[in-house]
Design a protein around this motif. Structure first.
Motif, mmCIF file in Angstrom:
data_model
loop_
_atom_site.group_PDB
_atom_site.id
_atom_site.type_symbol
_atom_site.label_atom_id
_atom_site.label_comp_id
_atom_site.label_asym_id
_atom_site.label_seq_id
_atom_site.Cartn_x
_atom_site.Cartn_y
_atom_site.Cartn_z
ATOM 1 N N SER A 3 6.509 61.312 68.892
ATOM 2 C CA SER A 3 6.613 61.906 67.567
ATOM 3 C C SER A 3 6.961 60.794 66.614
ATOM 4 O O SER A 3 7.869 60.029 66.854
ATOM 5 C CB SER A 3 7.723 62.945 67.533
ATOM 6 N N SER A 4 6.217 60.719 65.542
ATOM 7 C CA SER A 4 6.495 59.653 64.598
ATOM 8 C C SER A 4 7.589 60.100 63.656
ATOM 9 O O SER A 4 7.328 60.515 62.552
ATOM 10 C CB SER A 4 5.236 59.335 63.821
ATOM 11 N N LEU A 5 8.775 60.021 64.125
ATOM 12 C CA LEU A 5 9.888 60.492 63.322
ATOM 13 C C LEU A 5 10.027 59.632 62.087
ATOM 14 O O LEU A 5 9.916 58.423 62.153
ATOM 15 C CB LEU A 5 11.156 60.412 64.138
ATOM 16 N N LEU A 6 10.266 60.254 61.005
ATOM 17 C CA LEU A 6 10.481 59.512 59.769
ATOM 18 C C LEU A 6 11.842 58.866 59.879
ATOM 19 O O LEU A 6 12.204 58.381 60.916
ATOM 20 C CB LEU A 6 10.353 60.452 58.572
ATOM 21 N N HIS A 533 3.129 59.335 54.568
ATOM 22 C CA HIS A 533 3.593 58.575 55.732
ATOM 23 C C HIS A 533 3.131 59.244 57.034
ATOM 24 O O HIS A 533 2.542 58.605 57.903
ATOM 25 C CB HIS A 533 5.124 58.489 55.647
ATOM 26 N N GLU A 534 3.382 60.545 57.148
ATOM 27 C CA GLU A 534 3.001 61.250 58.392
ATOM 28 C C GLU A 534 1.479 61.323 58.531
ATOM 29 O O GLU A 534 0.947 61.226 59.639
ATOM 30 C CB GLU A 534 3.611 62.652 58.430
ATOM 31 N N THR A 535 0.796 61.497 57.411
ATOM 32 C CA THR A 535 -0.671 61.554 57.463
ATOM 33 C C THR A 535 -1.221 60.233 58.004
ATOM 34 O O THR A 535 -2.115 60.216 58.858
ATOM 35 C CB THR A 535 -1.234 61.841 56.055
ATOM 36 N N PRO A 659 11.883 52.239 66.109
ATOM 37 C CA PRO A 659 10.644 51.744 65.504
ATOM 38 C C PRO A 659 10.641 51.725 63.974
ATOM 39 O O PRO A 659 9.665 51.285 63.379
ATOM 40 C CB PRO A 659 9.587 52.732 66.017
ATOM 41 N N HIS A 660 11.707 52.204 63.337
ATOM 42 C CA HIS A 660 11.750 52.190 61.872
ATOM 43 C C HIS A 660 12.404 50.914 61.361
ATOM 44 O O HIS A 660 13.432 50.508 61.883
ATOM 45 C CB HIS A 660 12.537 53.397 61.342
ATOM 46 N N PRO A 661 11.857 50.295 60.310
ATOM 47 C CA PRO A 661 12.531 49.124 59.733
ATOM 48 C C PRO A 661 13.773 49.569 58.956
ATOM 49 O O PRO A 661 13.951 50.764 58.692
ATOM 50 C CB PRO A 661 11.476 48.549 58.793
HETATM 51 ZN ZN LIG Z 1 7.117 57.551 60.798
#
Ligand SMILES: [Zn+2]
Length: 698
Positions: A3-6, A533-535, A659-661
């Motif tokens: 899941s690409s968590l924000l 971002h999610e798109t 994975p988030h900066p």
């Molecule tokens: Zn993300």
């Protein structure tokens, strides 16, 4: 699978164990804090926006909003999280106070979960006794052939074995769950994944620097402390802690690192049960699968076969009593945050203080709201949706999503580095994407889950079993793309490449992200950038490897793939940098997907805003009442959502595993790649916010 968590994942991924307790505040309406709203006047005029836009936008916020003692990360996400929790708190308290005869079945669960969780006296009196039979069962093991049986019991009672990709889960030995088949997502199959560690990743075990050695020393102390609290004499508790750390270190050595795991091709190993058994012949897989009640399957995903080969060595070489210590440890640490004060405090000392730098425990009411959201979030969240997410908000967000998807469609057409064949495939994928906004169409059925008012740990243990069974029941059935992986009040969002969905919980569609009182430039900058971002995640370095049906299939021509990777490398290099306050490096390869999503997402939000304004006869250059152009407001509102304070310990842990900066880069790296930003603030070549080598993927 991923899941690409924000951003709030930065918090939520690790916060499960950052628990605390103080006093319960009043239950009145006044206890819900004020939400932040965008205010363009809050910039720091002593800073040149073209030199450091993050400081220009955030300096005052950072100064005015110091980290509360019980927080490790404090920004727009955290403040909204607190607001959401306060709303949920009111629901839980009011439901618990309702006479039993007047409650619906859902209200019974919401109210009784709360009653048991908030009752500290009962938790202190019953927690260890509740765990005692499970601990004794480990003591009574006669041979290593029983490891599978004990492990199944742990996975069925400690939350988290089902989502092994998430470092939050700390699954004992390995993770087990249900995943869509990589090559045919219409089928859900079982998945075995690496796991086994109690710290967030392999670097914590293997790095040689002084800080890592200190953390391991604290970890040893934590393990010994829990053993002692469970009744093991001190000398043995310390000796057993050394054994556990040694076994976990061996597991860490066999795990695939976080960067390699970003490529789904590296996880794509499907095999029959016979082949799985050959990896770890001394582990009784058949017994394990029977006990967790996994439906039969002809195929299994084993993400990291080498890890399972290493487990075989560990089972063969470590003695029965070493395994007993290891299993007992995972049962204890997986339960500690839900137990009595002594266990909770020990858990907090390591996870809260050492790993993340918190100064104080979260109050009990917040720990209980978070636990209830985790365990029965689609029951507790129903009242939240009714109160905080009116149909008008849903409709407006739906329109924004459509406009942003249309912006991506135009963007794909305009790409000069992509061939018509690949563009056609990209359009097919975008058209097939499903948008989910706010909350599920059908609420989860919790009727098979028993919740009682008299024992919190038992509720948690039954909830863990319910969740694992709910996941495993998907095996052998067609994929259900309508299910949600987050609860409605989550301050977060995600894209799921295997269901080809983008998902926006009601919890993030609140001020300052989505603010019905604000104009379009502010809403597109905040909520719009999140949607963009999610798109884009569907088209980042991971997402682009999945097709419109979520299958792992290469739909790129070789030369387009090469052109994409060149652009991806540009982004990755831009974010690779040593961060002195944390003492470690930010790895642009680890954050590449998030960086791509941030940079592409804001482009989509901005072009959707421009089209929306144009349709109304307005423009980005029009000056508003505050003296700013719509374009300036857009960039300021974007920066605003990333203003934050973070503990150095948390920063270090994030940089190694997440994975988030860091937030500063989510602003400065993004805007310095954009000519629109330079135009908005009159920045020119040579200034820090105008990059000589700007990167652009989407
Ligand atoms: Zn993300």
């Amino acid at each position: 699978m991923r899941s690409s968590l924000l951003c709030a994942a930065l918090i939520s991924i690790f916060c499960l164990s950052v628990f605390a307790q103080t006093t319960t505040p009043a239950n009145s309406e006044q206890s819900v804090p004020e939400l932040d709203h965008f205010d363009a006047a809050k910039v720091d005029k002593s800073v040149d926006p073209c030199t450091d836009f993050y400081q220009y936008s955030c300096n005052r916020w950072i100064k005015d909003n110091p980290l509360p003692a019980d927080e490790i990360f404090w920004g727009a996400f955290g403040k909204l999280q607190l607001w959401n929790e306060a709303v949920l708190h009111q629901t839980a308290v009011a439901t618990a106070a309702k006479p039993a005869a007047e409650r619906t079945p859902i209200e019974q669960k919401v109210g009784d979960y709360w009653t048991a969780c908030i009752d500290e006296k009962q938790r202190n009196a019953t927690a260890l006794e509740t765990l005692r039979p499970a601990l004794e069962r480990i003591d009574h093991m006669r041979s290593k052939s029983e490891i599978a049986e004990i492990l199944a019991a742990i996975h069925l009672s400690v939350y988290g074995s089902w989502n092994p990709s998430d470092p939050e889960t700390y699954a004992a030995m390995f993770g087990f769950g249900a995943q869509p088949d990589f090559h045919d997502t219409t089928h859900v199959i079982p998945q075995f994944d690496q796991g086994g560690m109690g710290m967030p990743g392999r670097d914590f075990y293997l790095n040689n620097d002084e800080k890592s050695a200190d953390i391991r020393k604290s970890y040893l102390g934590y393990i010994a402390k829990l053993f002692e609290l469970s009744g093991i004499p001190s000398a043995k508790a310390h000796a057993d802690a050394e054994i556990v750390l040694r076994m976990e270190t061996a597991m860490a050595q066999a795990t695939m690192d976080v960067v390699k795991r970003r490529d789904p091709m590296n996880l794509d190993h499907e095999m029959g049960l016979d082949e799985v058994k050959k990896l770890t012949p001394d582990f009784d897989f058949a017994r394990y699968l029977q006990l967790v009640d996994a439906p039969a399957s002809s195929k299994f995903i084993v993400t990291t076969p080498d890890f399972f080969r290493a487990l075989q060595q560990l089972i063969a070489n470590e003695t029965l009593d070493h395994w007993q210590s290891y299993l007992k440890w995972h049962l204890l640490t997986g339960s500690a945050a839900e137990m009595s004060d002594d266990f909770v405090n020990a858990n907090f000392e390591f996870y809260g203080k050492t790993l993340f730098g918190a100064k104080a425990l979260l109050p009990l009411w917040r720990r209980c709201v978070q636990a209830e959201d985790r365990d029965i979030g689609q029951a507790l969240g129903q009242a939240y949706v009714a109160r905080a997410f009116p149909p008008e908000s849903k409709q407006r967000v739906q329109e924004m999503v459509k406009n942003i998807e249309a912006a991506l469609s135009t963007d794909i057409d305009s790409m000069d580095w992509m061939s018509p064949e690949t563009k056609k495939q990209a359009h097919i994928k975008l058209t097939a994407q499903i948008d989910k906004i706010g909350y599920p169409d059908h609420w989860r059925d919790y009727s098979a889950l028993e919740i009682r008012p008299d024992n919190h740990l038992e509720n948690v243990r039954r909830s863990a079993a319910f969740e694992l069974h709910r996941q495993l029941k998907k095996i052998g059935k067609p994929l259900d793309r309508t299910q949600w992986g987050m609860t409605p009040p989550s301050v977060n969002a995600y894209e799921d490449p295997q269901t080809n969905t983008i998902n926006f919980p009601a919890g993030i569609l609140q001020p300052p992200f989505f603010d019905p009182a604000k104009d379009d430039s502010v809403n597109y900058a905040a909520a719009g950038a999140v949607i963009g971002h999610e798109t884009i995640h569907g088209f980042d370095d991971q997402g682009r490897k999945f097709d419109e049906n979520g299958n792992l299939r290469d739909w790129w021509t070789p030369s387009d793939a090469q052109a994409y990777e060149k652009r991806g490398d540009c982004i990755a290099d831009q974010y690779t940098e040593f961060v002195p306050e944390a003492g470690v490096k930010q790895d642009g390869r680890l954050t590449q997907g998030e960086n791509t999503a941030d940079n592409g997402g804001i482009h989509l939000a901005l072009s959707a805003l421009e089209s929306d304004l144009k349709a109304k006869g307005e423009s980005l250059d029009a000056v508003g009442e505050d003296g700013l152009t719509a374009l300036q407001r857009f960039f300021l509102a974007y920066a605003d959502i990333w203003c934050s304070n973070v503990r150095p310990e948390m920063m270090r842990t994030l940089l190694l595993m997440n994975p988030h900066p860091l937030d500063k880069y989510r602003v400065n790296n993004v805007v310095s790649n954009m000519p629109e930003f330079a135009k908005a603030f009159g920045c020119h070549k040579g200034q820090a916010m105008v990059r000589a080598n700007a990167c652009r993927v989407w």
